[in-house]
Motif scaffolding. Structure first.
Motif, PDB file in Angstrom:
ATOM      1  N   ARG A 551       0.862  -1.173   0.000  1.00 40.03           N
ATOM      2  CA  ARG A 551       0.000   0.000   0.000  1.00 40.03           C
ATOM      3  C   ARG A 551       0.903   1.229   0.000  1.00 40.03           C
ATOM      4  O   ARG A 551       2.001   1.220   0.566  1.00 40.03           O
ATOM      5  CB  ARG A 551      -0.929   0.027   1.206  1.00 40.03           C
ATOM      6  N   VAL A 552       0.429   2.272  -0.669  1.00 41.68           N
ATOM      7  CA  VAL A 552       1.173   3.527  -0.756  1.00 41.68           C
ATOM      8  C   VAL A 552       0.334   4.603  -0.077  1.00 41.68           C
ATOM      9  O   VAL A 552      -0.780   4.917  -0.526  1.00 41.68           O
ATOM     10  CB  VAL A 552       1.457   3.904  -2.223  1.00 41.68           C
ATOM     11  N   SER A 553       0.842   5.138   1.032  1.00 40.66           N
ATOM     12  CA  SER A 553       0.095   6.107   1.835  1.00 40.66           C
ATOM     13  C   SER A 553       0.662   7.507   1.634  1.00 40.66           C
ATOM     14  O   SER A 553       1.888   7.714   1.626  1.00 40.66           O
ATOM     15  CB  SER A 553       0.149   5.728   3.315  1.00 40.66           C
ATOM     16  N   GLY A 554      -0.258   8.495   1.480  1.00 39.60           N
ATOM     17  CA  GLY A 554       0.159   9.885   1.342  1.00 39.60           C
ATOM     18  C   GLY A 554       0.542  10.251  -0.078  1.00 39.60           C
ATOM     19  O   GLY A 554       0.539   9.414  -0.991  1.00 39.60           O
ATOM     20  N   ILE A 555       0.892  11.519  -0.270  1.00 34.53           N
ATOM     21  CA  ILE A 555       1.275  12.040  -1.589  1.00 34.53           C
ATOM     22  C   ILE A 555       2.566  12.810  -1.438  1.00 34.53           C
ATOM     23  O   ILE A 555       2.670  13.739  -0.619  1.00 34.53           O
ATOM     24  CB  ILE A 555       0.165  12.939  -2.173  1.00 34.53           C
ATOM     25  N   LYS A 556       3.550  12.440  -2.229  1.00 29.90           N
ATOM     26  CA  LYS A 556       4.867  13.054  -2.124  1.00 29.90           C
ATOM     27  C   LYS A 556       4.814  14.523  -2.543  1.00 29.90           C
ATOM     28  O   LYS A 556       4.331  14.858  -3.651  1.00 29.90           O
ATOM     29  CB  LYS A 556       5.860  12.282  -2.991  1.00 29.90           C
ATOM     30  N   ASP A 557       5.291  15.385  -1.676  1.00 31.98           N
ATOM     31  CA  ASP A 557       5.380  16.833  -1.931  1.00 31.98           C
ATOM     32  C   ASP A 557       4.027  17.439  -2.305  1.00 31.98           C
ATOM     33  O   ASP A 557       3.987  18.506  -2.954  1.00 31.98           O
ATOM     34  CB  ASP A 557       6.398  17.107  -3.054  1.00 31.98           C
ATOM     35  N   ARG A 558       2.923  16.768  -1.984  1.00 23.38           N
ATOM     36  CA  ARG A 558       1.564  17.234  -2.325  1.00 23.38           C
ATOM     37  C   ARG A 558       1.414  17.491  -3.825  1.00 23.38           C
ATOM     38  O   ARG A 558       0.572  18.279  -4.272  1.00 23.38           O
ATOM     39  CB  ARG A 558       1.215  18.494  -1.528  1.00 23.38           C
ATOM     40  N   ASP A 559       2.229  16.807  -4.624  1.00 24.49           N
ATOM     41  CA  ASP A 559       2.237  16.994  -6.077  1.00 24.49           C
ATOM     42  C   ASP A 559       1.253  16.018  -6.705  1.00 24.49           C
ATOM     43  O   ASP A 559       1.573  14.866  -6.996  1.00 24.49           O
ATOM     44  CB  ASP A 559       3.653  16.759  -6.611  1.00 24.49           C
ATOM     45  N   LEU A 560       0.006  16.484  -6.907  1.00 19.71           N
ATOM     46  CA  LEU A 560      -1.050  15.614  -7.414  1.00 19.71           C
ATOM     47  C   LEU A 560      -0.783  15.158  -8.838  1.00 19.71           C
ATOM     48  O   LEU A 560      -1.083  14.023  -9.214  1.00 19.71           O
ATOM     49  CB  LEU A 560      -2.401  16.326  -7.338  1.00 19.71           C
ATOM     50  N   ASN A 561      -0.234  16.046  -9.666  1.00 16.68           N
ATOM     51  CA  ASN A 561       0.018  15.674 -11.060  1.00 16.68           C
ATOM     52  C   ASN A 561       0.985  14.496 -11.134  1.00 16.68           C
ATOM     53  O   ASN A 561       0.742  13.523 -11.846  1.00 16.68           O
ATOM     54  CB  ASN A 561       0.577  16.887 -11.815  1.00 16.68           C
ATOM     55  N   SER A 562       2.070  14.554 -10.374  1.00 16.79           N
ATOM     56  CA  SER A 562       3.040  13.446 -10.369  1.00 16.79           C
ATOM     57  C   SER A 562       2.430  12.190  -9.742  1.00 16.79           C
ATOM     58  O   SER A 562       2.699  11.062 -10.168  1.00 16.79           O
ATOM     59  CB  SER A 562       4.299  13.849  -9.609  1.00 16.79           C
ATOM     60  N   TYR A 563       1.600  12.414  -8.709  1.00 17.53           N
ATOM     61  CA  TYR A 563       0.980  11.283  -8.008  1.00 17.53           C
ATOM     62  C   TYR A 563       0.092  10.491  -8.959  1.00 17.53           C
ATOM     63  O   TYR A 563       0.227   9.279  -9.111  1.00 17.53           O
ATOM     64  CB  TYR A 563       0.183  11.804  -6.819  1.00 17.53           C
TER      65      TYR A 563
END
Length: 766
Positions: A551-563
């Motif tokens: 499972r992958v929790s959270g979003i790196k650097d709050r960067d939705l486009n990359s996520y």
């Protein structure tokens, strides 16, 4: 001289033996007329046999002492004082008169011998400084022991059949002195000293009273050796004699009569195999591989037809003997057994063939032989009982086909096609080989795991292997491969055996190995063939699959486009993408649900019943795929990976769910080639919804099957573990938790590139 004479007194001297057999000679046959007094401090097989034989003689004509001679009790002493008084004189007349009154069954000669021996022993004690009071105490102890322990042999002293005394333990001083009295009076005596001679040497350092046995090959006594054990062995031996009961007039001759091609030899009529009266001639043969793979199938077909034409009683079993069902097992009478002999006695009563009493005797003898041998190396009685019951079930199943109408020395034939890979099967085949049955095991693909071992087994090995699934009993089953066909199969074996190359759908069995990775590795491994992953291997036809379960929790650097771009990158051709809970719709009827309780009994999945049921939906899949599905379903239940299995009926929900998966998942499973890219499941959950029971069952099942499974949980909530008993998912915390996200249309998503991270630079490929 063997004894010392004087005024009707004969004091026997102890002599040395030339061999242990001397103990069993009568007095007049001994080289020197004397008795033997020996101590045995070591063990060997001849010594064990001697002890057993000497023990039997001591029981019949002598005394056996296990442990110490008990000191006279107060009651014993009171009776002695009442009869004999308390007078004591150290002279032959007094002792002789006392013995006549105390032990009246002795004759005058025996009485004189014992009196002289007592006087001699007490005199020696007096010479060593013992007081008269001590001598009187020793005298009374001797008299009580003679009366209460040795009275049965005192009237046999001096006879040609020498009485035997066998003593087990560490002898004490007064016991040794009494044995000296009895030895001088005409007894053979053996001391069994399991702990060696050290204790005895403290009493008789010069070995004046007795001799130590010195013979070849003596070792320390086994820790469990005892007279009690000898008794148990004797009891079991007698029980074994009773086990066999009346013997048959027939005996078997296995294999020694054969000369040449084994199939031709089995075709032979019994009358041409041998002519010795009371002997039937049969075979026990395993034939691995084929002499000529081009003609193998046709050869077996003609062999079967020839047996049929000769009206031979024949049974042919493909691949394995079907395990006894409940009805067959309940048909075997059994009880509670304390040991293997009791078990064999009890269960052998199930063997009944009244049509031919001689054949019934042979069956009984073979059953006893097989399980007495098996019991000698088997300590688990319950396992032994289970194997015996299984054998009896198979005997009852096949005895009519093999033996009804058979008249000795006629021979029936039992063929097991595919090899013997089960211990119970091996026992049954060895059992049949002790009856008028030709037993033939055919292994078209030689297998070193074949577990049939027997001293009578004839093994024929050919290097050619044949792909023939069943013994050809009908002409329509005979398939003759061309030279080109077999050449292609050989090339196939050369290319795809231990080369790292794999044929399409080469394997059908798999175990999973869960990979532990860092998050950046997942993208690199995701679309890679399994055979290139670390820890991939093939062992005994089973593929070890390294899979991702995370499972992958959270979003790196709050960067939705990359996520969202990283999610899109994972959506390959073989990836099932889900974005909400639940996936399995409970409102759609599940035809398996009402029958699930029928498919699971006593912790075991009833695979045959499932396959044959009208609600079973996977019958259109490849046989290997069906078997893989059912194996992993059994594993899911066995490992109790879902909460409630075995407690509240959840196991039936598990069965109903796995046996009614959505069509798109079933197609991914059917397509799955275990050595290539595996199917994937990517599930995104941006809400607070919790994964329900059916979805959890599906996820855990697909994980066991070999899917890569990845959950994206931007909220970081624990909303997928509720029904997992043991969650082994890797948890990658990649950034800040974010809530109330709306997932974009990934098909239209344009991913903005940016500079690679350190992890991507480290693990990226050029």
């Amino acid at each position: 001289m063997g004894w010392i004479e004087g005024e009707d007194i004969l004091v026997f001297e102890h002599k040395q033996i030339q061999s242990l057999e001397d103990f069993f000679l009568q007095l007049h046959s001994r080289a020197e007329k004397g008795v033997f007094f020996y101590r045995i401090n070591g063990y060997s097989e001849p010594v064990r046999q001697f002890i057993s034989r000497y023990y039997d003689m001591a029981l019949k004509k002598g005394v056996v002492i296990e442990g110490k001679l008990p000191n006279p009790t107060e009651q014993n002493l009171s009776y002695y004082r009442e009869i004999m008084g308390m007078d004591f004189k150290l002279n032959i007349g007094f002792i002789t008169a006392a013995l006549k009154k105390w032990l009246p069954r002795m004759n005058d000669s025996q009485r004189a011998n014992v009196a002289a021996a007592i006087l001699d022993t007490l005199t020696q004690l007096g010479q060593k400084g013992k007081t008269e009071s001590m001598l009187q105490n020793a005298y009374i102890k001797f008299m009580c022991w003679l009366y209460y322990k040795f009275e049965r042999i005192v009237n046999q002293l001096g006879e040609d059949d020498v009485p035997k005394i066998l003593y087990e333990g560490a002898v004490t001083n007064y016991e040794l002195l009494l044995f000296c009295v009895l030895s001088k009076a005409g007894c053979d005596i053996v001391l069994l000293q399991y702990q060696g001679d050290e204790n005895y040497q403290k009493l008789d350092a010069a070995s004046f009273y007795s001799d130590a046995l010195h013979t070849e090959g003596l070792q320390p006594f086994p820790t469990d050796f005892s007279l009690k054990k000898i008794r148990e062995e004797a009891r079991r031996s007698m029980e074994r004699e009773r086990l066999y009961g009346p013997g048959s007039v027939w005996n078997g001759c296995i294999n020694t009569w054969m000369d040449g091609n084994v199939l031709e030899e089995i075709r032979k009529e019994p009358s041409s195999r041998g002519s010795e009266a009371g002997v039937y001639y049969n075979a026990l043969i395993r034939m691995d591989g084929a002499q000529d793979k081009l003609t193998y199938a046709d050869e077996l077909y003609r062999f079967g037809q020839d047996l049929k034409a000769a009206k031979r009683h024949t049974v042919i079993v493909d691949h394995a003997l079907k395990k006894p069902d409940t009805t067959e097992i309940l048909g075997i009478r059994r009880g509670n057994y304390a040991d293997a002999v009791q078990m064999i006695t009890g269960l052998s009563s199930n063997i009944s063939f009244p049509a031919d009493p001689e054949l019934q005797k042979l069956m009984h003898r073979a059953f006893v032989d097989i399980f007495l041998e098996k019991a000698s190396g088997q300590t688990n009685l319950n396992r032994l009982i289970s194997q015996a019951v299984t054998l009896l079930c198979w005997l009852k199943r096949y005895e009519s086909s093999l033996f009804t109408g058979l008249h000795l020395p006629q021979i029936s034939c039992f063929i097991l096609y595919g090899g013997c890979h089960d211990e119970s099967e091996a026992l049954f085949l060895r059992f049949l080989a002790r009856l008028p049955v030709d037993v033939l095991i055919l292994t078209p693909k030689p297998d070193e795991t074949d577990c049939l071992k027997d001293n009578n087994l004839c093994e024929i090995h050919f290097s050619e292997t044949v792909s023939l699934e069943h013994f050809p009993q009908e002409s329509s089953q005979v398939k003759i491969g061309t030279v080109a066909y077999h050449a292609e199969r050989e090339l196939d074996s050369l290319m795809y055996q231990d080369t790292g190359l794999y044929r399409q759908q080469q394997y059908s069995k798999a175990n999973i190995i869960q990979l532990q990775t860092i998050y950046e590795e997942i993208r690199l491994l995701w679309d890679e063939e399994l055979k290139y992953r670390q820890s991939f291997s093939v062992t005994d036809g089973t593929v070890n699959l390294p899979v991702i379960f995370a499972r992958v929790s959270g979003i790196k650097d709050r960067d939705l486009n990359s996520y969202w771009g990283s999610v899109k990158e994972l959506l390959t051709e073989d990836t099932l993408f889900l974005s909400k809970f639940p996936y399995i719709d409970r409102t759609i009827p599940n035809p398996v649900k009402q029958h699930a309780v029928e498919f699971y009994k006593n912790g075991r999945l009833l695979k045959d019943k499932i396959r044959n049921h009208t609600c079973y939906p996977y019958g259109i899949l490849r046989e290997e795929t069906q078997e893989l599905i059912l194996d992993k379903l059994q594993l899911l239940l066995q490992q109790k990976l879902i909460k409630g299995i075995g407690e509240n009926g959840t196991e039936y929900t598990v069965i109903a769910t796995v046996l009614n998966l959505p069509k798109e998942i079933v197609r991914l499973i059917q397509k799955f080639d275990l050595t290539k890219k595996n199917p994937k499941l990517v599930w995104v959950n941006t809400t607070e919804d919790i994964m329900d029971l059916e979805d959890t069952i599906m996820v855990m099942f697909l994980h066991l099957l070999g899917f890569d499974i990845l959950f994206f949980i931007p909220t970081g909530y624990r909303n997928i573990e509720k029904y997992m008993e043991h969650s082994s998912m890797e948890d990658h915390q990649i950034g800040e938790y974010m809530y109330d996200l709306q997932m974009p249309d990934l098909n239209r998503l344009v991913v903005k590139t940016k500079k690679k991270s350190l992890g991507e630079r480290l693990f990226g490929r050029r």
